[in-house]
Motif scaffolding. Structure first.
Motif, PDB file in Angstrom:
ATOM      1  N   LYS A  25       0.825  -1.222   0.000  1.00  0.00           N
ATOM      2  CA  LYS A  25       0.000   0.000   0.000  1.00  0.00           C
ATOM      3  C   LYS A  25       0.852   1.262   0.000  1.00  0.00           C
ATOM      4  O   LYS A  25       0.339   2.361  -0.263  1.00  0.00           O
ATOM      5  CB  LYS A  25      -0.938   0.007   1.198  1.00  0.00           C
ATOM      6  CG  LYS A  25      -0.234   0.090   2.544  1.00  0.00           C
ATOM      7  CD  LYS A  25      -1.215   0.009   3.688  1.00  0.00           C
ATOM      8  CE  LYS A  25      -0.509   0.052   5.041  1.00  0.00           C
ATOM      9  NZ  LYS A  25      -1.454  -0.087   6.169  1.00  0.00           N
ATOM     10  N   LYS A  75       2.123   4.523  -3.490  1.00  0.00           N
ATOM     11  CA  LYS A  75       1.028   5.475  -3.697  1.00  0.00           C
ATOM     12  C   LYS A  75       0.833   5.846  -5.165  1.00  0.00           C
ATOM     13  O   LYS A  75      -0.257   6.262  -5.560  1.00  0.00           O
ATOM     14  CB  LYS A  75       1.290   6.751  -2.893  1.00  0.00           C
ATOM     15  CG  LYS A  75       1.533   6.534  -1.412  1.00  0.00           C
ATOM     16  CD  LYS A  75       0.319   5.945  -0.716  1.00  0.00           C
ATOM     17  CE  LYS A  75       0.545   5.883   0.789  1.00  0.00           C
ATOM     18  NZ  LYS A  75      -0.603   5.242   1.502  1.00  0.00           N
ATOM     19  N   VAL A 110      -4.741  -6.259  -0.051  1.00  0.00           N
ATOM     20  CA  VAL A 110      -4.008  -4.997  -0.035  1.00  0.00           C
ATOM     21  C   VAL A 110      -4.196  -4.217  -1.331  1.00  0.00           C
ATOM     22  O   VAL A 110      -4.041  -2.988  -1.349  1.00  0.00           O
ATOM     23  CB  VAL A 110      -2.504  -5.263   0.218  1.00  0.00           C
ATOM     24  CG1 VAL A 110      -1.865  -5.997  -0.957  1.00  0.00           C
ATOM     25  CG2 VAL A 110      -1.763  -3.964   0.508  1.00  0.00           C
ATOM     26  N   CYS A 156      -6.833  -3.358  -2.588  1.00  0.00           N
ATOM     27  CA  CYS A 156      -7.926  -2.401  -2.361  1.00  0.00           C
ATOM     28  C   CYS A 156      -7.448  -1.094  -1.747  1.00  0.00           C
ATOM     29  O   CYS A 156      -8.229  -0.147  -1.610  1.00  0.00           O
ATOM     30  CB  CYS A 156      -9.000  -3.034  -1.465  1.00  0.00           C
ATOM     31  SG  CYS A 156      -9.751  -4.525  -2.149  1.00  0.00           S
ATOM     32  N   GLU A 157      -6.177  -1.037  -1.368  1.00  0.00           N
ATOM     33  CA  GLU A 157      -5.623   0.180  -0.784  1.00  0.00           C
ATOM     34  C   GLU A 157      -4.742   0.940  -1.763  1.00  0.00           C
ATOM     35  O   GLU A 157      -4.152   1.955  -1.400  1.00  0.00           O
ATOM     36  CB  GLU A 157      -4.839  -0.168   0.482  1.00  0.00           C
ATOM     37  CG  GLU A 157      -5.701  -0.855   1.542  1.00  0.00           C
ATOM     38  CD  GLU A 157      -4.974  -1.048   2.853  1.00  0.00           C
ATOM     39  OE1 GLU A 157      -4.428  -0.046   3.369  1.00  0.00           O
ATOM     40  OE2 GLU A 157      -4.943  -2.185   3.347  1.00  0.00           O
ATOM     41  N   THR A 213      -4.945   3.284  -4.133  1.00  0.00           N
ATOM     42  CA  THR A 213      -6.002   4.210  -4.535  1.00  0.00           C
ATOM     43  C   THR A 213      -5.802   4.834  -5.912  1.00  0.00           C
ATOM     44  O   THR A 213      -6.741   5.396  -6.477  1.00  0.00           O
ATOM     45  CB  THR A 213      -6.154   5.329  -3.487  1.00  0.00           C
ATOM     46  OG1 THR A 213      -4.872   5.943  -3.272  1.00  0.00           O
ATOM     47  CG2 THR A 213      -6.660   4.761  -2.170  1.00  0.00           C
ATOM     48  N   GLU A 215     -14.475  -4.192  -0.674  1.00  0.00           N
ATOM     49  CA  GLU A 215     -13.596  -3.030  -0.530  1.00  0.00           C
ATOM     50  C   GLU A 215     -13.017  -2.564  -1.864  1.00  0.00           C
ATOM     51  O   GLU A 215     -12.496  -1.452  -1.964  1.00  0.00           O
ATOM     52  CB  GLU A 215     -12.452  -3.355   0.442  1.00  0.00           C
ATOM     53  CG  GLU A 215     -12.865  -3.521   1.881  1.00  0.00           C
ATOM     54  CD  GLU A 215     -13.389  -4.924   2.199  1.00  0.00           C
ATOM     55  OE1 GLU A 215     -13.621  -5.221   3.385  1.00  0.00           O
ATOM     56  OE2 GLU A 215     -13.560  -5.725   1.246  1.00  0.00           O
ATOM     57  N   ARG A 234     -13.533   0.928  -3.416  1.00  0.00           N
ATOM     58  CA  ARG A 234     -12.777   2.120  -3.030  1.00  0.00           C
ATOM     59  C   ARG A 234     -11.894   2.645  -4.166  1.00  0.00           C
ATOM     60  O   ARG A 234     -11.522   3.827  -4.182  1.00  0.00           O
ATOM     61  CB  ARG A 234     -11.863   1.810  -1.840  1.00  0.00           C
ATOM     62  CG  ARG A 234     -12.563   1.373  -0.566  1.00  0.00           C
ATOM     63  CD  ARG A 234     -11.519   0.960   0.448  1.00  0.00           C
ATOM     64  NE  ARG A 234     -12.085   0.416   1.661  1.00  0.00           N
ATOM     65  CZ  ARG A 234     -11.369  -0.238   2.584  1.00  0.00           C
ATOM     66  NH1 ARG A 234     -10.064  -0.387   2.408  1.00  0.00           N
ATOM     67  NH2 ARG A 234     -11.958  -0.719   3.663  1.00  0.00           N
TER      68      ARG A 234
END
Length: 270
Positions: A118, A121, A139, A141-142, A144, A162, A165
């Protein structure tokens, strides 16, 4: 002869042998791209980790199963290609590449991703097809900023809620998994442009006509009794894809449901 020679030399960890396999890595490539694909490498040469301005590193089609921690020194790396190697564990050093936005890890032996992923970024493209995932790696799903996700040809049976997201996600490729139902979470992601669920075990498709961003849905090679209804201009690849929705639902479903068992089995295997 050349490949056999390289394969033999790859087992010998001397500096001289490494130079034979990868050349003499003394200067930073002018285009800030280093391609060491198909070199029969079993370890990443330390010299490759000193080019701190490197932007692209290709290590595809080798015999790598780990990466040195020194890799994290490539702070400007944006693309890392590790497909067609022998990774069973995700190399921790990758999670410390702050500018990485494209990561290729297809055709390995991965079954788990670390939570530290995660930290990437800037990652927007992730290729994990043809690995050993039995569960969707949570993970993901994090991530973004993820726009493209390739998870085809694993053993995944469902997707987590999730996943919704990931509002930047535009294409999700899930061919060759073990999905028995169309993942409900995908219907909550109207911004998706491409959905590929080819070669799964889905028997019935819901309507996707509400998905305003959808451009392409691939659902071929499923034992389905219907095709997904889609909005105007959306391309479908699968059975009844060229039929009007009313004809598909009226005739296609009936034709499949009333077919003899042996004929139905033949249809599902085509």
């Amino acid at each position: 002869m050349g490949n056999a020679m390289r394969g033999a030399i790859a087992f010998i960890p001397s500096e001289r042998c490494q130079r034979f396999l990868v050349g003499d890595l003394k200067e930073m490539p002018l285009d800030r791209t280093l391609d060491l694909s198909g070199r029969q490498l079993r370890c990443l040469p330390a010299a490759a980790c000193v080019f701190q301005e490197l932007v692209k590193l290709y290590l595809s089609d080798n015999h790598l199963s780990s990466l040195p921690l020194e890799l994290q020194g490539l702070r400007k790396l944006q693309l890392l290609a590790l497909d067609f190697n022998c990774f069973e564990e995700f190399p921790p050093a990758i999670c410390r590449l702050p500018q990485l936005n494209i990561l290729y890890l297809g055709n390995n032996r991965l079954h788990h991703l670390p939570g530290e992923l995660k930290e990437l970024k800037e990652l927007n493209t992730l290729w994990l097809e043809t690995n050993c995932f039995t569960d969707f790696p949570q993970v993901v799903c994090e991530l973004t900023n993820l726009k493209t996700l390739h998870l085809g040809y694993n053993l995944i049976r469902s997707l987590p809620g999730e996943l919704r997201r990931l509002e930047e996600l535009r294409s999700v490729w899930l061919a060759g998994n073990q999905l028995t139902d169309f993942p409900p979470v995908l219907m909550e992601m109207p911004f998706l442009a491409v959905i590929d669920v080819d070669r799964n075990k889905i028997r019935q498709f819901p309507s996707l006509s509400h998905m305003e961003g959808l451009k392409l849905v691939i659902y071929d090679h499923n034992p389905c009794i219907n095709a997904p209804a889609v909005g105007e201009g959306v391309r479908r690849v699968g059975r009844w894809a060229d039929s009007p929705d009313d004809e598909k639902e009226e005739d296609g479903t009936k034709a499949v449901s009333e077919a003899p068992p042996e004929e139905l089995e033949d249809q599902q295997n085509t």
